[in-house]
Design a protein around this motif. Structure first.
Motif, mmCIF file in Angstrom:
data_model
loop_
_atom_site.group_PDB
_atom_site.id
_atom_site.type_symbol
_atom_site.label_atom_id
_atom_site.label_comp_id
_atom_site.label_asym_id
_atom_site.label_seq_id
_atom_site.Cartn_x
_atom_site.Cartn_y
_atom_site.Cartn_z
ATOM 1 N N THR A 68 -32.998 34.520 29.652
ATOM 2 C CA THR A 68 -32.345 33.227 29.413
ATOM 3 C C THR A 68 -31.507 32.834 30.625
ATOM 4 O O THR A 68 -30.598 33.572 31.020
ATOM 5 N N ASN A 69 -31.823 31.716 31.189
ATOM 6 C CA ASN A 69 -31.057 31.218 32.340
ATOM 7 C C ASN A 69 -29.685 30.716 31.906
ATOM 8 O O ASN A 69 -29.512 30.205 30.800
ATOM 9 N N CYS A 70 -28.738 30.858 32.804
ATOM 10 C CA CYS A 70 -27.416 30.276 32.569
ATOM 11 C C CYS A 70 -27.465 28.765 32.873
ATOM 12 O O CYS A 70 -28.132 28.342 33.824
ATOM 13 N N SER A 71 -26.787 28.007 32.062
ATOM 14 C CA SER A 71 -26.680 26.561 32.296
ATOM 15 C C SER A 71 -25.195 26.226 32.413
ATOM 16 O O SER A 71 -24.437 26.350 31.447
ATOM 17 N N TRP A 72 -24.783 25.835 33.626
ATOM 18 C CA TRP A 72 -23.366 25.580 33.895
ATOM 19 C C TRP A 72 -23.105 24.073 34.077
ATOM 20 O O TRP A 72 -23.873 23.391 34.735
ATOM 21 N N GLY A 73 -22.014 23.610 33.498
ATOM 22 C CA GLY A 73 -21.630 22.213 33.650
ATOM 23 C C GLY A 73 -20.658 22.019 34.805
ATOM 24 O O GLY A 73 -21.036 21.655 35.912
ATOM 25 N N ARG A 74 -19.373 22.288 34.566
ATOM 26 C CA ARG A 74 -18.335 22.209 35.600
ATOM 27 C C ARG A 74 -17.435 23.431 35.450
ATOM 28 O O ARG A 74 -17.384 24.067 34.391
ATOM 29 N N ALA A 75 -16.697 23.732 36.548
ATOM 30 C CA ALA A 75 -15.765 24.861 36.520
ATOM 31 C C ALA A 75 -14.498 24.481 37.266
ATOM 32 O O ALA A 75 -14.545 23.753 38.266
ATOM 33 N N ILE A 76 -13.339 24.944 36.780
ATOM 34 C CA ILE A 76 -12.058 24.640 37.425
ATOM 35 C C ILE A 76 -11.174 25.879 37.452
ATOM 36 O O ILE A 76 -11.296 26.785 36.621
ATOM 37 N N ASN A 77 -10.273 25.881 38.435
ATOM 38 C CA ASN A 77 -9.269 26.933 38.581
ATOM 39 C C ASN A 77 -8.036 26.533 37.773
ATOM 40 O O ASN A 77 -7.483 25.448 37.961
ATOM 41 N N VAL A 78 -7.580 27.403 36.903
ATOM 42 C CA VAL A 78 -6.404 27.147 36.080
ATOM 43 C C VAL A 78 -5.299 28.110 36.491
ATOM 44 O O VAL A 78 -5.328 29.294 36.149
ATOM 45 N N ALA A 79 -4.359 27.601 37.294
ATOM 46 C CA ALA A 79 -3.141 28.325 37.673
ATOM 47 C C ALA A 79 -3.427 29.664 38.346
ATOM 48 O O ALA A 79 -2.612 30.592 38.260
ATOM 49 N N GLU A 80 -4.560 29.777 39.054
ATOM 50 C CA GLU A 80 -4.957 31.009 39.740
ATOM 51 C C GLU A 80 -5.052 32.203 38.787
ATOM 52 O O GLU A 80 -5.086 33.349 39.225
ATOM 53 N N ARG A 81 -5.110 31.932 37.472
ATOM 54 C CA ARG A 81 -5.222 33.010 36.486
ATOM 55 C C ARG A 81 -6.591 33.047 35.833
ATOM 56 O O ARG A 81 -7.129 34.119 35.534
ATOM 57 N N TYR A 82 -7.108 31.877 35.536
ATOM 58 C CA TYR A 82 -8.379 31.792 34.827
ATOM 59 C C TYR A 82 -9.282 30.763 35.501
ATOM 60 O O TYR A 82 -8.827 29.855 36.208
ATOM 61 N N ILE A 83 -10.560 30.910 35.228
ATOM 62 C CA ILE A 83 -11.536 29.870 35.558
ATOM 63 C C ILE A 83 -12.154 29.411 34.240
ATOM 64 O O ILE A 83 -12.669 30.230 33.465
ATOM 65 N N TYR A 84 -12.066 28.122 33.993
ATOM 66 C CA TYR A 84 -12.694 27.522 32.809
ATOM 67 C C TYR A 84 -14.025 26.923 33.257
ATOM 68 O O TYR A 84 -14.077 26.111 34.187
ATOM 69 N N VAL A 85 -15.100 27.327 32.602
ATOM 70 C CA VAL A 85 -16.424 26.833 32.965
ATOM 71 C C VAL A 85 -17.162 26.416 31.698
ATOM 72 O O VAL A 85 -17.107 27.106 30.670
ATOM 73 N N THR A 86 -17.816 25.253 31.750
ATOM 74 C CA THR A 86 -18.503 24.746 30.563
ATOM 75 C C THR A 86 -19.941 25.238 30.519
ATOM 76 O O THR A 86 -20.596 25.409 31.542
ATOM 77 N N GLN A 87 -20.419 25.470 29.311
ATOM 78 C CA GLN A 87 -21.818 25.802 29.051
ATOM 79 C C GLN A 87 -22.365 24.753 28.065
ATOM 80 O O GLN A 87 -22.301 24.932 26.845
ATOM 81 N N PRO A 88 -22.883 23.641 28.603
ATOM 82 C CA PRO A 88 -23.270 22.520 27.736
ATOM 83 C C PRO A 88 -24.290 22.876 26.662
ATOM 84 O O PRO A 88 -24.181 22.409 25.521
#
Length: 918
Positions: A568-588
């Motif tokens: 199963t391929n990964c499907s990524w939407g957008r990703a952002i850096n949150v306070a240098e602690r986490y990365i939030y990434v969408t999986q539509p």
């Protein structure tokens, strides 16, 4: 009552008679007060009942019906039965103030012409309304038997019983006084004739602009004009002054009088006047005697400023305070333009120097918008006419104007300049080197205005940069190089910036010793790359793989895979850096957002969302992540918005919806959240667009509520892309036409008031704002690639230069300049292995070649480009650009390819993080 019946009978006869000659209202037959006789002496009984009335009958039984008299005169039959004209003995009490060229103010047109008859000369209407500004009272003329000695008199002697200061206040706008209706009063004929007369003599005077909904049956009918309404308020004050002030035994303070009136009208003592109360008081007080066609209910129509259907005490005071504005105000010529300077976070009060006697209400505006109607917590207009700004920000800078209410000719302009204390950052903060090596220290200064001086010091003393082959200062102090260091070079090197806002400095310590020891705080950059089979983390200096998250890995604490089971391929939407602690990434395709820990480099949370979450934005000051859900595999149709709160906190997260629009969550087309910028401004609002709607919805980020609608219909603008500048508070957008999608140019708004500052119909393309807000870069890729550079100024965007290139641009990023404290632009290509470089200060252009083949555009998903480019930040050294099966790390300082990292399948997203450690 008998007179009224007789008059109505005559009016009916006039309507039935086709041959009757049309005459002015002032020439109606005179009704004798003693006999109530209308018809001539030859036939006092008038026509026989049931007899047909025609012109022949009227001519023989009422000679006056066929005899025309000039305005101000009436026909009367003498003892011989012959018609003749004489001065009209009285006029109706119809109120329509008019100026005569003799300098007097008359109650209506009839009184003007009647006076002309008495003095035996023509009086013309004075359209300049000069007599209004003199504060005159309307006059009538004594109809004594000697017309050669007319006696002017105030229309109502009640005015003479009023104290002088109240009288002056209430007659300031034209001498409006208490009037009563005449026993004989035409219900429209005189107004009709006067309108015809005005059309013949000149343009009719315009009434003041009305407020409220004139068609709202709950508020009032349409018959009460603004002019009549103002007369009603004048007369209300006169009427209640005579009653209430006499009862209370007080003087003539108008505020006290208005307060007494409000208490009297507020029958249920709830502190507000509603429709029912105003109707009851109108009937009890017989308000119809004070102004035609108006009642107290019309106060809801004209002065219910918040539209809640009630009049508060403040609204009631405001309604009557408008009566005291003067027609003539003054402003010292030297004070027409006032320059004001303040610092960010200050509270500021600005006084208006427009004066009058009595003091007029003051209106404050910015870009033409009345600031009192802005309903902003940080902008208030006080009763004394001063403007108060709370916790100033850079977006408050600009021009503010003030003028007297109803007098826009005398205007004072206040030019507000907002400055900041400079900020300075250096790197590294401490370093230990051996003798003979070279020490390099970097400095980044920001501020508004930009610091006039950026310099390096050593141990608080100016650096001897004139020592040959020792010190080199690069650019405007952006970097200091100390060559061939020795033990004497140990010390504290300070980068210092000075501006009108103050002085700031930061220290970089250098320790020179034979055996360098590890030194304090260090930082390192990592880049997270999201590809078809998972996530790879790289260290850019050595271009080595640091960590791998496989798509088939099970997410800790769950039974779910990162992307899916094997194959199963990964499907990524957008990703952002949150306070240098986490990365939030969408999986539509999986309707969720993954939270990746920067430190642990594993997925630590799964957040369920609406269908097809794609775009994410982070608001640092509120610690929120905003998610835009497409609800479809294509960027079309309607979408939903969700919010993840406490995004940087170590906890289980979930989403909430903001306030719906019209009860629906699914009306959204796009969401535009302001990004973090170098000047550190915390934006309070975002904007939302709807499909094919020419306008914006302003969204309060903290309260997650819609607060305003911005109509862009006059500009035929459906916003497609929108960017923010914290400097001067500009909002720049690309506009398209609804349905057809035809481009309609670039629109610039004032973020503070949402007023349109400019519309450039020939400037097309997607706008981008440099992180320090100094420049707006517009990239047009439709026919040929054109890059337009505009400077952000206090009066909008100012063209600097443009560049045309053959490179098909897919994505742009901004990298810190080596020579200035601003940025340069880099662009990746959709179909070539080149990176485009543009020096935004000089316009210099270069190409970085050999960056590999881009992924096919057909493989790009979720609105992402087929080749992105991402900068590592203020003190970062690199950029990353994904290719078909690799990523390229580019050194932004040398503008060369640092390395190529392969063995990746369709790298789609890259996110930089900077990790600090001791």
């Amino acid at each position: 009552m008998d007179r009224i019946v007789v008059l109505l009978a005559v009016m009916s006869l006039a309507g039935l008679t086709s041959a009757m000659s049309r005459r002015h209202r002032d020439a109606t037959p005179y009704i004798d007060d003693d006999s109530n006789q209308l018809w001539g002496a030859d036939d006092p009984a008038g026509p026989v009942e049931g007899e047909n009335v025609d012109a022949h009958f009227l001519e023989h039984h009422d000679p006056c019906q066929a005899h025309f008299c000039e305005r101000g005169r009436v026909c009367r039959i003498d003892g011989r039965g012959k018609p003749g004209c004489e001065c009209q003995p009285f006029c109706s009490r119809h109120r329509k103030l008019v100026c005569g060229d003799d300098g007097r103010l008359y109650l209506n047109h009839c009184e003007l012409h009647r006076a002309a008859c008495f003095i035996g000369m023509t009086i013309h209407i004075d359209r300049s309304r000069r007599c209004f500004r003199k504060g005159l009272q309307p006059v009538t003329w004594d109809s004594s038997p000697s017309p050669a000695t007319p006696a002017p008199a105030v229309a109502d002697p009640a005015l003479n019983q009023i104290s002088p200061d109240i009288r002056n206040d209430l007659t300031q706008r034209g001498g409006a006084v208490l009037t009563t209706r005449s026993p004989i009063e035409d219900q429209g004929g005189e107004e009709e004739e006067e309108e015809e007369e005005e059309k013949a003599e000149g343009t009719k005077l315009e009434e003041p602009e009305k407020r409220g909904d004139p068609n709202d049956p709950e508020i009032s009918g349409n018959s009460c004009s603004m002019q009549q309404y103002e007369i009603l308020k004048d007369n209300l004050l006169l009427y209640h002054h005579a009653r209430l002030m006499a009862e209370k035994g007080r003087g003539s303070e108008r505020e006290y009088l208005v307060g007494l009136m409000f208490s009297k009208f507020d029958t249920n003592n709830n502190g507000a006047l509603d429709h029912e109360e105003l109707t009851q008081v109108s009937e009890m007080e017989e308000v119809s005697r004070l102004a035609e066609e108006c009642s107290l209910v019309d106060m809801l129509r004209y002065d219910d400023t918040d539209g809640d259907g009630h009049l508060s005490l403040n609204e009631f005071y405001t309604a009557f305070s408008k009566l005291y504005s003067v027609s003539v105000v003054s402003l010292d010529k030297a004070l027409e333009v006032n320059h004001v300077s303040a610092r960010v976070e200050d509270n500021l009060e600005i006084k208006c120097d427009v004066t009058g006697t009595p003091s007029p209400p003051i209106v404050w505006r910015r870009n033409g918008l009345d600031l009192a109607a802005l309903n902003s917590e940080d902008i208030r207009v006080f009763v004394d006419g001063s403007l108060y700004l709370t916790r100033l920000q850079l977006i408050h800078a600009g021009n503010y104007t003030c003028h007297a209410d109803r007098n826009k000719d005398v205007v004072q302009t206040h030019i507000l300049t907002v400055h900041t204390v400079p900020t300075v950052q250096v790197t590294p903060h401490i370093q230990s080197l051996r003798p003979g090596e070279e020490a390099v220290m970097s400095c980044r200064a920001t501020g508004e205005p930009f610091p006039k001086q950026v310099e390096w010091l050593k141990n608080d003393e100016p650096l001897r940069v004139d020592i040959p082959h020792k010190y080199q200062v690069v650019g405007n102090g952006t970097q200091l190089r100390v060559r061939n260091i020795g033990y004497a070079d140990t010390g504290a090197y300070m980068c210092q910036a000075t501006s009108v806002g103050g002085m700031a400095r930061d220290i970089s310590s250098l320790v020179v010793q034979e055996n360098p020891a590890p030194t304090g705080e260090q930082q390192e950059s990592r880049v997270f790359v999201f590809h078809d089979w998972g996530v790879a983390v790289y260290e850019p200096d050595e271009c080595r793989l640091f960590h791998v998250i496989q798509g088939t890995d099970v997410i800790p604490g769950t039974q779910e895979y990162v992307c899916g089971d094997k194959g199963t391929n990964c499907s990524w939407g957008r990703a952002i850096n949150v306070a240098e602690r986490y990365i939030y990434v969408t999986q539509p395709r999986r309707d969720r957002v993954l939270v990746v820990s920067v430190q642990q480099m594993v997925v630590v949370d799964v957040i369920v969302t609406d269908q097809y979450p794609v775009e994410v934005s982070y608001v640092p000051n509120l610690d929120q992540v905003w998610v835009l859900n497409w609800r479809s595999t294509k960027d079309e149709g309607v979408k939903t918005i969700q919010v993840i709160r406490d995004a940087s906190q170590k906890k289980k997260h979930h989403t909430v919806h903001p306030e719906p629009i019209d009860g629906h969550f699914d009306l959204v087309k796009n969401l535009f959240v302001p990004p973090t910028q170098d000047l550190g401004h915390d934006f309070r609002y975002a904007y939302v667009t709807h499909t094919n709607q020419r306008g914006l919805y302003k969204l309060d980020l903290a309260n997650m509520k819609y607060v305003k609608t911005v109509d862009l219909t006059p500009y035929n603008c459906v916003p497609q892309h929108l960017v923010f500048s914290s400097l001067h508070g500009l909002v720049v957008m690309e506009c398209h036409e609804p349905v057809t999608g035809r481009r309609t140019g670039q629109l610039v708004l004032d973020y503070l008031t949402d007023a349109v500052l400019s519309h450039k119909t020939t400037l097309m393309g997607t706008p981008h704002v440099v992180p320090d807000s100094s420049l707006v870069i517009t990239v047009d890729t439709l026919y040929h690639v054109k890059i337009v550079v505009q400077k952000v100024t206090d009066h909008g965007l100012e063209y600097v230069f443009d560049v045309i290139t053959t490179l098909n641009v897919s994505d742009v990023t901004f990298f810190p300049s080596r020579l200035t404290h601003s940025y340069d632009m880099y662009a990746a290509s959709t179909d070539k292995d080149d990176i485009f470089f543009l020096d935004l200060h000089t316009g210099k252009v270069e190409m970085i070649t050999g960056v590999g083949k881009a992924m096919s555009p057909s493989l790009a998903e979720w609105g992402n480009t087929n080749r992105g480019i991402v900068s590592s930040g203020v003190f970062g050294h690199y950029m990353v650009s994904p290719a078909e099966a690799a990523i390229f790390v580019i050194n932004g300082e040398t503008r060369t390819v640092n390395c190529e990292i392969g063995s990746l399948v369709h790298p789609r997203l890259a996110v930089w993080v900077t990790r600090k450690y001791i």
